[in-house]
Design a protein around this motif. Structure first.
Motif, PDB file in Angstrom:
ATOM      1  N   GLY A 246       0.799  -1.213   0.000  1.00 30.15           N
ATOM      2  CA  GLY A 246       0.000   0.000   0.000  1.00 30.15           C
ATOM      3  C   GLY A 246       0.830   1.260   0.000  1.00 30.15           C
ATOM      4  N   SER A 247       0.135   2.385   0.099  1.00 26.53           N
ATOM      5  CA  SER A 247       0.785   3.696   0.041  1.00 26.53           C
ATOM      6  C   SER A 247       0.300   4.585   1.179  1.00 26.53           C
ATOM      7  CB  SER A 247       0.464   4.393  -1.284  1.00 26.53           C
ATOM      8  OG  SER A 247       0.961   3.675  -2.383  1.00 26.53           O
ATOM      9  N   LEU A 248       1.176   5.499   1.568  1.00 24.11           N
ATOM     10  CA  LEU A 248       0.842   6.550   2.524  1.00 24.11           C
ATOM     11  C   LEU A 248       1.580   7.818   2.115  1.00 24.11           C
ATOM     12  CD1 LEU A 248       1.051   4.963   6.113  1.00 24.11           C
ATOM     13  CD2 LEU A 248      -1.000   5.841   4.994  1.00 24.11           C
ATOM     14  N   ARG A 249       1.014   8.953   2.486  1.00 26.48           N
ATOM     15  CA  ARG A 249       1.691  10.225   2.257  1.00 26.48           C
ATOM     16  C   ARG A 249       1.813  10.955   3.586  1.00 26.48           C
ATOM     17  NH1 ARG A 249      -0.140  15.880  -0.321  1.00 26.48           N
ATOM     18  NH2 ARG A 249       1.791  16.462  -1.401  1.00 26.48           N
ATOM     19  N   LEU A 250       3.039  11.202   3.984  1.00 22.22           N
ATOM     20  CA  LEU A 250       3.303  11.960   5.196  1.00 22.22           C
ATOM     21  C   LEU A 250       3.489  13.433   4.857  1.00 22.22           C
ATOM     22  CD1 LEU A 250       5.894   9.626   6.993  1.00 22.22           C
ATOM     23  CD2 LEU A 250       3.395   9.528   7.040  1.00 22.22           C
ATOM     24  N   SER A 251       3.044  14.273   5.778  1.00 16.34           N
ATOM     25  CA  SER A 251       3.220  15.710   5.627  1.00 16.34           C
ATOM     26  C   SER A 251       3.868  16.261   6.886  1.00 16.34           C
ATOM     27  CB  SER A 251       1.871  16.402   5.419  1.00 16.34           C
ATOM     28  OG  SER A 251       1.223  15.925   4.266  1.00 16.34           O
ATOM     29  N   CYS A 252       4.605  17.348   6.720  1.00 21.88           N
ATOM     30  CA  CYS A 252       5.226  18.022   7.857  1.00 21.88           C
ATOM     31  C   CYS A 252       5.140  19.519   7.616  1.00 21.88           C
ATOM     32  CB  CYS A 252       6.675  17.590   8.014  1.00 21.88           C
ATOM     33  SG  CYS A 252       7.603  18.524   9.251  1.00 21.88           S
ATOM     34  N   ALA A 253       4.577  20.225   8.591  1.00 23.28           N
ATOM     35  CA  ALA A 253       4.416  21.667   8.484  1.00 23.28           C
ATOM     36  C   ALA A 253       5.302  22.363   9.504  1.00 23.28           C
ATOM     37  CB  ALA A 253       2.961  22.045   8.712  1.00 23.28           C
ATOM     38  N   ALA A 254       6.063  23.334   9.030  1.00 28.18           N
ATOM     39  CA  ALA A 254       6.887  24.157   9.913  1.00 28.18           C
ATOM     40  C   ALA A 254       6.144  25.450  10.209  1.00 28.18           C
ATOM     41  CB  ALA A 254       8.230  24.459   9.264  1.00 28.18           C
TER      42      ALA A 254
ATOM     43  N   VAL B 161      14.847   2.735   0.329  1.00 31.10           N
ATOM     44  CA  VAL B 161      13.563   3.314  -0.087  1.00 31.10           C
ATOM     45  C   VAL B 161      13.591   3.882  -1.500  1.00 31.10           C
ATOM     46  CG1 VAL B 161      13.054   3.881   2.319  1.00 31.10           C
ATOM     47  CG2 VAL B 161      13.969   5.654   0.811  1.00 31.10           C
ATOM     48  N   LYS B 162      14.769   3.845  -2.134  1.00 29.91           N
ATOM     49  CA  LYS B 162      14.859   4.371  -3.505  1.00 29.91           C
ATOM     50  C   LYS B 162      13.858   3.666  -4.395  1.00 29.91           C
ATOM     51  CE  LYS B 162      19.627   5.984  -3.693  1.00 29.91           C
ATOM     52  NZ  LYS B 162      21.004   5.722  -4.174  1.00 29.91           N
ATOM     53  N   ASP B 163      13.255   4.399  -5.303  1.00 29.73           N
ATOM     54  CA  ASP B 163      12.277   3.896  -6.272  1.00 29.73           C
ATOM     55  C   ASP B 163      10.926   3.577  -5.645  1.00 29.73           C
ATOM     56  OD1 ASP B 163      14.945   2.014  -7.771  1.00 29.73           O
ATOM     57  OD2 ASP B 163      14.236   4.020  -8.303  1.00 29.73           O
ATOM     58  N   ARG B 164      10.801   3.721  -4.314  1.00 29.96           N
ATOM     59  CA  ARG B 164       9.495   3.503  -3.659  1.00 29.96           C
ATOM     60  C   ARG B 164       8.981   4.768  -2.987  1.00 29.96           C
ATOM     61  NH1 ARG B 164       9.011   0.186   0.544  1.00 29.96           N
ATOM     62  NH2 ARG B 164      11.167   0.456   1.250  1.00 29.96           N
ATOM     63  N   PHE B 165       9.899   5.561  -2.422  1.00 28.00           N
ATOM     64  CA  PHE B 165       9.518   6.775  -1.702  1.00 28.00           C
ATOM     65  C   PHE B 165       9.908   7.998  -2.518  1.00 28.00           C
ATOM     66  CE2 PHE B 165       9.810   5.067   2.964  1.00 28.00           C
ATOM     67  CZ  PHE B 165       8.956   4.016   2.613  1.00 28.00           C
ATOM     68  N   SER B 166       9.145   9.075  -2.328  1.00 29.17           N
ATOM     69  CA  SER B 166       9.460  10.327  -3.015  1.00 29.17           C
ATOM     70  C   SER B 166       9.264  11.491  -2.051  1.00 29.17           C
ATOM     71  CB  SER B 166       8.555  10.495  -4.236  1.00 29.17           C
ATOM     72  OG  SER B 166       8.822  11.727  -4.878  1.00 29.17           O
ATOM     73  N   ILE B 167      10.292  12.318  -1.914  1.00 26.07           N
ATOM     74  CA  ILE B 167      10.214  13.483  -1.046  1.00 26.07           C
ATOM     75  C   ILE B 167       9.977  14.726  -1.890  1.00 26.07           C
ATOM     76  CG2 ILE B 167      12.720  13.901  -1.081  1.00 26.07           C
ATOM     77  CD1 ILE B 167      12.487  14.700   1.906  1.00 26.07           C
ATOM     78  N   SER B 168       9.163  15.632  -1.371  1.00 26.81           N
ATOM     79  CA  SER B 168       8.896  16.887  -2.064  1.00 26.81           C
ATOM     80  C   SER B 168       8.651  17.982  -1.027  1.00 26.81           C
ATOM     81  CB  SER B 168       7.691  16.751  -3.010  1.00 26.81           C
ATOM     82  OG  SER B 168       6.529  16.397  -2.286  1.00 26.81           O
ATOM     83  N   ARG B 169       8.595  19.215  -1.477  1.00 26.89           N
ATOM     84  CA  ARG B 169       8.395  20.322  -0.543  1.00 26.89           C
ATOM     85  C   ARG B 169       7.636  21.450  -1.212  1.00 26.89           C
ATOM     86  NH1 ARG B 169      14.049  22.304   1.403  1.00 26.89           N
ATOM     87  NH2 ARG B 169      12.914  24.176   2.113  1.00 26.89           N
ATOM     88  N   ASP B 170       7.042  22.293  -0.370  1.00 23.59           N
ATOM     89  CA  ASP B 170       6.376  23.506  -0.812  1.00 23.59           C
ATOM     90  C   ASP B 170       6.953  24.638   0.025  1.00 23.59           C
ATOM     91  OD1 ASP B 170       4.611  25.703  -1.100  1.00 23.59           O
ATOM     92  OD2 ASP B 170       2.956  24.373  -1.590  1.00 23.59           O
ATOM     93  N   ASN B 171       7.852  25.403  -0.559  1.00 23.90           N
ATOM     94  CA  ASN B 171       8.539  26.441   0.216  1.00 23.90           C
ATOM     95  C   ASN B 171       7.582  27.522   0.711  1.00 23.90           C
ATOM     96  OD1 ASN B 171      11.062  25.230  -0.028  1.00 23.90           O
ATOM     97  ND2 ASN B 171      11.565  26.335  -1.904  1.00 23.90           N
ATOM     98  N   ALA B 172       6.591  27.849  -0.093  1.00 20.15           N
ATOM     99  CA  ALA B 172       5.649  28.895   0.312  1.00 20.15           C
ATOM    100  C   ALA B 172       4.855  28.480   1.537  1.00 20.15           C
ATOM    101  CB  ALA B 172       4.713  29.227  -0.843  1.00 20.15           C
ATOM    102  N   LYS B 173       4.522  27.195   1.623  1.00 16.71           N
ATOM    103  CA  LYS B 173       3.741  26.699   2.750  1.00 16.71           C
ATOM    104  C   LYS B 173       4.623  26.179   3.880  1.00 16.71           C
ATOM    105  CE  LYS B 173      -0.293  25.378  -0.013  1.00 16.71           C
ATOM    106  NZ  LYS B 173      -1.185  24.256  -0.415  1.00 16.71           N
ATOM    107  N   LYS B 174       5.929  26.158   3.658  1.00 19.95           N
ATOM    108  CA  LYS B 174       6.877  25.643   4.654  1.00 19.95           C
ATOM    109  C   LYS B 174       6.522  24.195   5.007  1.00 19.95           C
ATOM    110  CE  LYS B 174       7.871  30.153   6.755  1.00 19.95           C
ATOM    111  NZ  LYS B 174       6.862  30.933   6.038  1.00 19.95           N
ATOM    112  N   MET B 175       6.329  23.397   3.977  1.00 19.45           N
ATOM    113  CA  MET B 175       5.945  22.005   4.191  1.00 19.45           C
ATOM    114  C   MET B 175       6.851  21.060   3.410  1.00 19.45           C
ATOM    115  SD  MET B 175       1.800  21.968   4.424  1.00 19.45           S
ATOM    116  CE  MET B 175       1.853  20.324   5.151  1.00 19.45           C
TER     117      MET B 175
END
Length: 122
Positions: A16-24, A63-77
């Motif tokens: 399965g899949s999950l998406r984690l988020s982190c807000a600063a 985790v290569k090829d399974r996980f993907s990290i991304s960010r939104d600088n405007a939202k600090k996430m």
């Protein structure tokens, strides 16, 4: 006061899949490198993925090829998309960020979130 708050953990079946988020939040002037770490029971905390401010990315081999990290600088996430999850991915996942804060003066520091549990089990 500066805070990192994670969300999105939970129980998921293998594959399965999950998406984690982190807000600063707080008196942040700039968010620099952001990372995800994880710590399984009885094991040390290890680096999962890092993303720089200009979105250069690095991943742990596991985790290569399974996980993907991304960010939104405007939202600090920062986000971690986790696909093809395996039981060995079970851990508490922590957000980490290098921040330049601006109160009471400009300074750089490293901050941790409180962690979010990810459990992969059938």
């Amino acid at each position: 006061q500066v805070q990192l708050v994670e969300s999105g953990g939970g129980l998921v079946q293998p594959g399965g899949s999950l998406r984690l988020s982190c807000a600063a939040s707080g008196s942040i002037f700039r968010v620099n490198d952001m990372s995800w770490y994880r710590q399984a029971p009885g094991k040390q905390r290890t680096l999962v993925a890092t993303i720089t401010r200009d979105s250069s990315k690095n991943y742990a081999d596991s985790v290569k090829d399974r996980f993907s990290i991304s960010r939104d600088n405007a939202k600090k996430m920062v986000y971690l998309q986790m696909n093809s999850l395996k039981p060995e991915d079970t851990a508490v996942y922590y957000c980490n960020a290098d921040l330049t804060t601006m109160f009471p003066s400009y300074r750089q520091g490293n901050y941790w979130g409180q962690g979010t549990q990810v459990t992969v089990s059938s």
